[in-house]
Design a protein around this motif. Structure first.
Motif, short mmCIF file in Angstrom:
data_model
loop_
_atom_site.label_atom_id
_atom_site.label_comp_id
_atom_site.label_asym_id
_atom_site.label_seq_id
_atom_site.Cartn_x
_atom_site.Cartn_y
_atom_site.Cartn_z
N ILE A 16 0.81 -1.22 0.00
CA ILE A 16 0.00 0.00 0.00
C ILE A 16 0.85 1.27 0.00
CG2 ILE A 16 -1.98 -1.10 1.13
CD1 ILE A 16 -1.09 0.19 3.74
N ASN A 21 2.73 6.20 3.88
CA ASN A 21 1.50 6.45 3.14
C ASN A 21 0.25 6.18 3.98
OD1 ASN A 21 0.14 7.20 0.74
ND2 ASN A 21 -0.24 5.05 0.24
N VAL A 22 0.44 5.75 5.24
CA VAL A 22 -0.70 5.41 6.10
C VAL A 22 -0.93 6.50 7.12
CG1 VAL A 22 -1.73 3.66 7.60
CG2 VAL A 22 -0.11 2.97 5.82
N LEU A 36 -5.39 6.29 3.81
CA LEU A 36 -4.12 6.45 3.11
C LEU A 36 -3.95 7.87 2.60
CD1 LEU A 36 -4.14 3.12 1.02
CD2 LEU A 36 -3.21 3.54 3.32
N GLN A 39 -3.76 7.12 -2.45
CA GLN A 39 -4.21 5.79 -2.84
C GLN A 39 -3.62 5.35 -4.18
OE1 GLN A 39 -7.78 4.11 -1.90
NE2 GLN A 39 -8.41 5.56 -0.33
N VAL A 42 -1.01 2.48 -4.11
CA VAL A 42 -1.38 1.11 -3.75
C VAL A 42 -1.22 0.18 -4.95
CG1 VAL A 42 -3.28 -0.39 -3.04
CG2 VAL A 42 -3.02 1.88 -2.00
N TYR A 63 -9.52 2.66 2.40
CA TYR A 63 -9.06 1.43 1.74
C TYR A 63 -9.27 0.26 2.70
CZ TYR A 63 -6.37 -1.50 -1.41
OH TYR A 63 -6.01 -2.47 -2.30
#
Length: 482
Positions: A16, A21-22, A36, A39, A42, A63
């Motif tokens: 991802i 990125n989270v 995220l 996205q 991903v 997500y």
């Protein structure tokens, strides 16, 4: 072989876009819910290649990675460690990553956030009530008598289990008060107090209100000789405590902003409870009870007027609603119907829809002749669906191959029409799958079991029949889930 949850979490995290990125991460019963930052980073194919992952998709800016009940909690624990995140709630993830929603989506989101945490308590209560219902059913096991009458020693056990079963429903406003107040940003303990206030033993039991109203004997609080408030409880009711929790939370938030810190502990809780309690019993409760009656009566009238159409649509569309998350609305409707009419005709159709998805996934177990991983996924996800958790079957097997999903929808619709025409109802919300018969009124259990057979056979046979056509076209191979 035992799953390596840390490695699975690491594989998902890499797919991802890495921990940078989270933004936030949470989980529900079967899915990781991820907010995220981008996205587009991903690699969905790689996400689906991770062990235990049965599907992945984006919904309303969140997500979601479908893993399955039990395993998702262990993967989540490792995931937040690797990502360096604090544990978050589903509501926080939705708020962080969600796209702008329309009013209906916002309403669904509220119901989802409120009811998800208390679903286990409701299901356990329904299952226990179902077991007790069988013990107390005349003629079901013993001709002309109940098991308790035939074996008096069972009475004490029946009473104990009955008390355990009823607790979640009698004090349902307290459970909803806790969850809803947390959702609206208030203090959970005040939400619990408000919920308990609405079912206080000094108030007339909600189930006896109708008779008391007919006889003109509803007790009241006389407020300074100016007006009266009915002493009526709201056992089993959803809307009164939802509205009260919303008001309570906003009053508390307002007071915390304007009351000096030195006296907040003294002033805020008591003021919040007194104002909300007064409004809940005098205005909010009666209004929302009336609204609940209108909703329940409207739904009943629609199904009584055109039962085939209503059942056909519900049976056909329930599974797609699960995909969108809108199915959470129906739990509140089921509970409202049970409170107002002592039974719900919607929940039995829900259970049959779950069984149908499981049957289609089980058929795919035979279709995937030479793919051990696919066979394993199909078998385990079908068992999960048979016990009320359909996401692994839908996202891991049926939706990617399309025709099993459609076959399940058709089987669900036919079964729904059958049980609706035979007036099958549930007295409680239980396990939405094969054990669902325990929540059905005993005089309709055999008919419901026939409905279960329909929901099993039609999707299974249709899936096998359609698979031959799709195998010829090579589409099953193209739609395989890694």
């Amino acid at each position: 072989m035992k799953a390596d949850y840390r490695q699975i979490a690491a594989d998902i995290l890499e797919a991802i876009g890495g921990k940078d990125n989270v933004d936030k991460a949470a989980h529900c019963v079967t899915r990781l819910r991820l907010s995220l930052k981008d996205q587009s980073l991903v690699n969905e194919a790689k996400v689906k290649e991770a062990d235990l992952v049965k599907g992945a998709f984006e919904n309303s800016g969140v997500y979601q990675v479908v893993i399955g009940a039990g395993d998702v909690e262990r993967v989540y624990a490792e995931f937040i460690k690797l990502a360096g995140l604090e544990a978050a709630t589903v509501a926080e993830v939705k708020s962080s990553g969600g796209k702008k929603m329309n009013p209906l989506q916002k309403l669904v989101k509220v119901f989802s956030d409120v009811f998800m945490p208390i679903i286990p308590a409701i299901i356990v209560a329904g299952l226990l009530m179902g077991i007790n219902n069988l013990l107390a059913s005349e003629g079901l096991f013993v001709e002309g008598a109940t098991l308790i009458e035939e074996y008096p020693n069972l009475q004490g056990l029946w009473d104990l289990v009955n008390m355990m079963a009823n607790t979640a429903f009698v004090f349902l406003p307290a459970l909803v008060g806790w969850s809803a107040t947390k959702r609206f940003g208030g203090s959970e303990v005040l939400g619990i107090v408000m919920g308990l206030l609405l079912v206080h033993p000094d108030l007339l039991n909600a189930w006896g209100y109708g008779q008391a109203a007919l006889e003109g004997e509803v007790p009241t609080f006389n407020i300074l000789g100016l007006f009266e408030i009915e002493k009526v409880g709201y056992q089993g009711q959803i809307l009164p405590i939802l509205a009260a929790a919303f008001i309570l939370s906003h009053i508390e938030i307002f007071l915390k902003k304007h009351v000096p810190n030195a006296i907040q502990l003294l002033v805020v809780p008591i003021t919040t409870i007194v104002i909300t309690g007064f409004l809940a019993l005098s205005i909010v409760g009666p209004l929302t009870r009336g609204l609940g009656n209108v909703i329940a009566t409207g739904i009943v009238n629609v199904f009584e007027a055109v039962p085939v159409v209503g059942a056909l649509l519900f049976g056909l569309l329930y599974a797609p609603l699960v995909v969108t998350g809108m199915h959470h609305l129906f739990l509140a409707i089921d509970l409202q119907l049970i409170a107002e009419t002592n039974g719900t005709f919607l929940w039995p159709m829900l259970a049959l829809s779950n069984i149908a998805q499981g049957a289609a996934a089980l058929a795919m177990f035979l279709v995937f002749k030479h793919d051990a991983k696919q066979k394993s996924m199909a078998s385990t996800s079908s068992i999960s669906a048979f016990f009320g958790i359909t996401e692994p079957a839908m996202f891991g097997v049926n939706l990617p191959n399309k025709f099993p999903f459609y076959s399940a929808m058709i089987g669900s619709a036919v079964a729904a029409v059958f049980i609706t025409l035979n007036d099958v109802q549930a007295f409680a919300v239980g396990v939405g799958g094969l054990p669902g018969f325990l929540s059905i009124f005993t005089d309709k259990i055999l008919i419901f079991i026939v409905g279960m057979v329909i929901a099993l056979v039609i999707p299974f046979v249709l899936t096998l029949a359609l698979s031959k056509r799709y195998m010829k076209k090579g589409e099953i191979e193209q739609n395989k889930v890694a």
